[in-house]
Design a protein around this motif. Structure first.
Motif, short mmCIF file in Angstrom:
data_model
loop_
_atom_site.label_atom_id
_atom_site.label_comp_id
_atom_site.label_asym_id
_atom_site.label_seq_id
_atom_site.Cartn_x
_atom_site.Cartn_y
_atom_site.Cartn_z
N ALA A 1 1.57 3.18 3.13
CA ALA A 1 0.70 4.34 2.95
C ALA A 1 0.72 5.20 4.20
O ALA A 1 0.79 4.69 5.32
N SER B 1 6.25 -4.14 12.93
CA SER B 1 6.30 -2.75 12.50
C SER B 1 7.75 -2.35 12.27
O SER B 1 8.67 -2.94 12.84
N MET C 1 4.41 -3.29 8.74
CA MET C 1 3.65 -2.05 8.80
C MET C 1 4.64 -0.91 9.06
O MET C 1 5.34 -0.90 10.08
N PRO D 1 -4.94 1.47 7.57
CA PRO D 1 -4.23 0.22 7.88
C PRO D 1 -5.09 -0.80 8.62
O PRO D 1 -5.02 -2.01 8.32
N THR E 1 0.85 -1.19 0.00
CA THR E 1 0.00 0.00 0.00
C THR E 1 0.89 1.24 0.00
O THR E 1 2.03 1.21 0.45
N ILE F 1 2.88 -8.63 2.90
CA ILE F 1 2.06 -7.43 2.99
C ILE F 1 2.94 -6.31 3.53
O ILE F 1 3.63 -6.50 4.54
N MET G 1 -7.50 -2.32 6.21
CA MET G 1 -6.81 -3.26 5.34
C MET G 1 -6.57 -4.59 6.05
O MET G 1 -6.87 -5.67 5.50
N CYS H 1 3.99 -9.67 7.32
CA CYS H 1 3.53 -8.31 7.11
C CYS H 1 4.46 -7.33 7.80
O CYS H 1 4.85 -7.55 8.96
N ASN I 1 2.56 -2.21 4.46
CA ASN I 1 1.77 -0.98 4.51
C ASN I 1 2.72 0.21 4.55
O ASN I 1 3.31 0.53 5.57
#
Length: 276
Positions: free
Chosen positions: A85, A202, A124, A105, A8, A81, A108, A122, A83
């Motif tokens: 954005a 993260s 983030m 987020p 994203t 994944i 999503m 993922c 993120n």
């Protein structure tokens, strides 16, 4: 089945670098709110021989999030994944920052979590601002549930009081708390992800030489002061972040989940305990 990566905010500085790196080994599903920039990125990746498809829209919109889930359900296995954005204080008002940095987020993740499989990982993208901003347990609790009704109405008096007490701006505090919410989000969701043999972490960049980072420095906000205090003695680059993301998504990082990785040149270490 094909394994693919979702990114994203793909048309931003960090998102583009991450897409170019992950696209070497995975097919890409890229999202961004900027149609023109996303199409330019898709064309660039195609020229590099990278397979990618795009979805334009704001993932805080439930209809866009649902479209993402529909694309994923028919595309194969979600391997990665990312993120990337988000909006910074120099880019938007505080409402938009909250919407882009935490509401989108969460929206999503909610639509993608039923589709997770063993080995999904993922990352983030958060920020060192999540570590350095002032604490406020009431604001943090509100952002632990960002899809609640009247979130903005509940946040506004608390942010206003924080500005009156500690200075800064509504946008700056909203940014810090939205990024801290990402740190907390990854911690709390790691348990359920582990049940599915999936991982979520993260990553907190320092000041990165992307258009967003440069706009922050030029705005007179605190970005340049943070660069000056960074022990590494330089700005971060999108390549620094992309390399860390690639590692965190890999099998070699299989024991890393529910935690935050700072890729900040030592900025938090230098600034801890100081006014930010």
């Amino acid at each position: 089945m094909t394994q693919f990566a979702i990114i994203t905010g793909a048309a931003g500085g960090m998102g583009t670098a991450i897409a170019s790196l992950l696209g070497r080994t995975q097919e890409l599903l890229l999202t961004d709110v900027n149609r023109e920039k996303l199409n330019e990125l898709l064309e660039k990746l195609s020229d590099e021989g990278i397979q990618a498809q795009g979805l334009v829209g704001d993932l805080s919109d439930p209809h866009v999030a649902a479209s993402l889930a529909e694309r994923c359900a028919g595309s194969g296995n979600i391997r990665s994944i990312v993120n990337a954005a988000g909006l910074s204080p120099a880019q938007a008002d505080w409402h938009s920052i909250i919407r882009a940095n935490i509401i989108g987020p969460v929206q999503m993740l909610n639509v993608l979590e039923p589709l997770l499989g063993a080995g999904t990982a993922c990352v983030m993208i958060a920020s060192v601002a999540g570590h350095l901003g002032p604490p406020d347990t009431e604001i943090e609790r509100l952002l632990d549930n960002p899809l609640q009704s009247d979130l903005y109405g509940l946040l506004e008096p608390k942010l206003t009081a924080l500005v009156a007490a500690q200075g800064g701006t509504m946008e700056g505090h909203a940014y810090s708390f939205s990024k801290r919410a990402i740190l907390r989000l990854c911690e709390t969701r790691a348990l359920d992800w582990g049940d599915k043999k999936a991982r979520i972490v993260s990553l907190s960049p320092g000041v990165v030489a992307t258009p967003m980072g440069q706009k922050e420095a030029e705005s007179g906000n605190r970005a340049q002061a943070l660069v000056d205090a960074t022990p590494a003695g330089r700005w971060g680059t999108a390549a620094d972040i992309a390399a860390a993301v690639e590692f965190l998504l890999s099998n070699e990082a299989g024991y890393i989940t529910g935690s935050d990785i700072r890729v900040d040149g030592g900025a938090v270490a230098a600034m801890r305990g100081k006014a930010f």
